[in-house]
Design a protein around this motif. Structure first.
Motif, PDB file in Angstrom:
ATOM      1  N   CYS A  58     -16.593  45.028  80.188  1.00 20.11           N
ATOM      2  CA  CYS A  58     -15.748  45.375  79.041  1.00 20.11           C
ATOM      3  C   CYS A  58     -16.253  44.633  77.796  1.00 20.11           C
ATOM      4  N   GLY A  59     -15.961  45.190  76.660  1.00 16.90           N
ATOM      5  CA  GLY A  59     -16.170  44.498  75.378  1.00 16.90           C
ATOM      6  C   GLY A  59     -17.611  44.063  75.169  1.00 16.90           C
ATOM      7  N   THR A  60     -17.750  42.825  74.745  1.00 20.10           N
ATOM      8  CA  THR A  60     -19.082  42.282  74.467  1.00 20.10           C
ATOM      9  C   THR A  60     -19.970  42.318  75.710  1.00 20.10           C
ATOM     10  N   SER A  61     -19.358  42.076  76.860  1.00 26.75           N
ATOM     11  CA  SER A  61     -20.151  42.081  78.096  1.00 26.75           C
ATOM     12  C   SER A  61     -20.684  43.485  78.378  1.00 26.75           C
ATOM     13  N   ILE A 104     -20.638  42.276  84.747  1.00 25.30           N
ATOM     14  CA  ILE A 104     -20.958  41.291  83.701  1.00 25.30           C
ATOM     15  C   ILE A 104     -19.645  40.803  83.096  1.00 25.30           C
ATOM     16  N   SER A 105     -19.445  39.510  83.098  1.00 20.29           N
ATOM     17  CA  SER A 105     -18.194  38.977  82.554  1.00 20.29           C
ATOM     18  C   SER A 105     -18.342  37.514  82.191  1.00 20.29           C
ATOM     19  N   GLN A 106     -17.904  37.167  80.995  1.00 23.07           N
ATOM     20  CA  GLN A 106     -17.884  35.760  80.603  1.00 23.07           C
ATOM     21  C   GLN A 106     -16.872  35.022  81.458  1.00 23.07           C
ATOM     22  N   GLY A 108     -15.060  35.995  84.062  1.00 22.52           N
ATOM     23  CA  GLY A 108     -14.985  36.263  85.491  1.00 22.52           C
ATOM     24  C   GLY A 108     -13.588  36.627  85.945  1.00 22.52           C
ATOM     25  N   THR A 110     -11.619  39.208  84.055  1.00 26.71           N
ATOM     26  CA  THR A 110     -11.172  40.449  83.425  1.00 26.71           C
ATOM     27  C   THR A 110     -10.679  41.430  84.501  1.00 26.71           C
ATOM     28  N   VAL A 156     -12.330  33.122  70.736  1.00 26.04           N
ATOM     29  CA  VAL A 156     -12.008  34.418  71.356  1.00 26.04           C
ATOM     30  C   VAL A 156     -13.185  35.393  71.219  1.00 26.04           C
ATOM     31  N   ALA A 157     -13.891  35.301  70.118  1.00 25.79           N
ATOM     32  CA  ALA A 157     -15.062  36.166  69.949  1.00 25.79           C
ATOM     33  C   ALA A 157     -16.209  35.625  70.803  1.00 25.79           C
ATOM     34  N   SER A 158     -16.723  36.457  71.643  1.00 20.96           N
ATOM     35  CA  SER A 158     -17.788  36.017  72.533  1.00 20.96           C
ATOM     36  C   SER A 158     -19.123  35.947  71.783  1.00 20.96           C
ATOM     37  N   LEU A 242     -18.247  45.028  66.526  1.00 21.00           N
ATOM     38  CA  LEU A 242     -17.105  44.461  67.267  1.00 21.00           C
ATOM     39  C   LEU A 242     -16.778  43.062  66.750  1.00 21.00           C
ATOM     40  N   LYS A 243     -17.817  42.237  66.535  1.00 16.36           N
ATOM     41  CA  LYS A 243     -17.578  40.881  66.023  1.00 16.36           C
ATOM     42  C   LYS A 243     -16.840  40.948  64.698  1.00 16.36           C
ATOM     43  N   GLU A 246     -13.100  42.014  65.085  1.00 16.08           N
ATOM     44  CA  GLU A 246     -12.262  40.990  65.708  1.00 16.08           C
ATOM     45  C   GLU A 246     -11.930  39.857  64.759  1.00 16.08           C
ATOM     46  N   VAL A 363      -8.790  39.200  79.305  1.00 15.13           N
ATOM     47  CA  VAL A 363      -7.780  40.243  79.470  1.00 15.13           C
ATOM     48  C   VAL A 363      -7.519  40.398  80.964  1.00 15.13           C
TER      49      VAL A 363
END
Ligand code: M6R
Length: 366
Positions: A58-61, A104-106, A108, A110, A156-158, A242-243, A246, A363
């Motif tokens: 999701c998102g940045t990942s 892929i997840s910052q 882990g 989500t 919050v912004a990756s 996206l950055k 946000e 999330v």
């Protein structure tokens, strides 16, 4: 704890030379010509024989998955699909035994990504996790994986998690491509060196932060932004947009540059900043002509270009420069000015960049 920086986001952007170095360290040995990743090695045969790889995030990942799609297809000649975890989990996707899924997840944690891989695992897929938080749920449920080693990401912004993901995914692709023989020794060696040089090149980009701050102050009142890129930099355009959304609450959209003619060009007027990620690569001439088209319509062209590219600079109102780099590693560099641009615009607008409204760091509910 912010280490002298005004915000976690800025600290984390500036940590990237170190975090990327930490991610490569102990794995990539450019002199010996080796990449050591035990989790991947364990499933090496299955990955080499796979008909396809599915990236789920999701998102940045998800954006790093998109960059990786291009890299894997080029270096490993394996078909790659990149899926939004939320869509993948609900639509009864076709999953075959032996399919390789890279989650892929910052964080882990989500929820959508976690459930998506649980379901795929039940159907016999092999799950590889590219995760930042050690011991997190996604890391635990994966069959194997590789940590990004970016350290805690508080903003919050990756930012540093994204470059860590790109570094890990690029190493996996290089390893698999080399084992499969879909890249030759010379190209493999060259790319190992290129990756090795990324930390110092990121530091070089960061040294230009004052210049990016000035650009941010100039455009901070724009209502909308468009971000355009092609090839490896297409997903960087999405990530830049996206950055900005946000952190600054400015409406921004990212597109593959050539798609502009299929709709978004109607938005272009003298009030619209258009950010081009136009570093020197195989399709550079194509994006240069897109820049000319925007300029002809009086759009404000801001571009991320390769050092010394006077021609692209002459088409731009403002430029952010990265050092010369192979197109495969360019996203690791070209995203950095866009992180800084979003950060400085958010700060110039007086916003809480570390905790943007309505957003949670991870999330964990759908
Ligand atoms: O922890 P994850 O990488 O799984 O999180 C995915 C997204 O929620 C995350 O990247 C989000 O889009 C960020 N706020 C982007 O800056």
């Amino acid at each position: 704890e912010k280490g002298g920086y005004d915000h976690f986001m800025l600290k984390e952007i500036f940590e990237q030379p170190q975090t990327i170095y930490d991610c490569l360290r102990g794995r990539l040995d450019a002199v010996a010509g080796t990449i050591t990743m035990s989790g991947v090695q364990q499933y090496a045969e299955q990955i080499m024989q796979a008909n396809r790889i599915i990236m789920v995030a999701c998102g940045t990942s998800w954006h790093s998955g998109l960059v990786a799609e291009y890299i894997f297809e080029e270096l490993c000649r394996i078909n790659v699909e990149v899926e939004y975890a939320s869509e993948f989990r609900y639509r009864n996707p076709v999953i075959n035994k032996g399919d390789i899924i890279i989650a892929i997840s910052q964080s882990g944690e989500t929820a959508d990504t976690l459930v998506a891989i649980e379901t795929a695992k039940e159907k016999g897929a092999i799950i590889l996790g590219v995760v930042n938080v050690v011991g997190s749920s996604i890391a635990r449920i994966s069959h194997a994986g590789a940590y990004t080693h970016a350290g805690p990401e508080i903003g919050v912004a990756s930012t540093k998690a994204f470059t860590g993901q790109l570094a890990v995914l690029t190493m996996i692709a290089l390893k698999v491509g080399y084992m499969k023989g879909t890249i030759n020794e010379a190209r493999y060696r060259q790319l190992l060196n290129e990756l090795n040089e990324v930390p110092e090149k990121v530091a070089w980009v960061l040294n230009h932060h004052e210049h990016i701050k000035k650009i941010a102050e100039k455009y901070k009142d724009a209502r909308d932004f468009l971000y355009l890129g092609r090839g490896y930099n297409f997903a960087v355009a999405l990530e830049g947009a996206l950055k900005l959304k946000e952190i600054s609450y400015i409406h921004a959209e990212g597109y593959p540059a050539a798609e502009m003619k299929h709709g978004p060009i109607a938005l272009v007027d003298e009030n619209l900043p258009v950010v081009f990620i136009a570093t020197r690569d195989a399709y550079h001439e194509k994006i240069v002509s897109n820049m000319q088209e925007i300029k002809a319509r009086k759009g404000q062209v801001i571009s991320v270009i390769t050092e010394g590219d006077e021609h692209s600079a002459s088409l731009s109102q403002d430029v952010m420069v990265i050092p010369e780099a192979d197109e495969i590693v360019a996203p690791l560099l070209s995203v950095v000015p866009l992180q800084l641009l979003a950060y400085y615009i958010g700060v110039a607008k007086g916003l809480d960049v570390d905790k943007p409204r309505n957003l949670a760091k991870s999330v964990t509910v759908e």
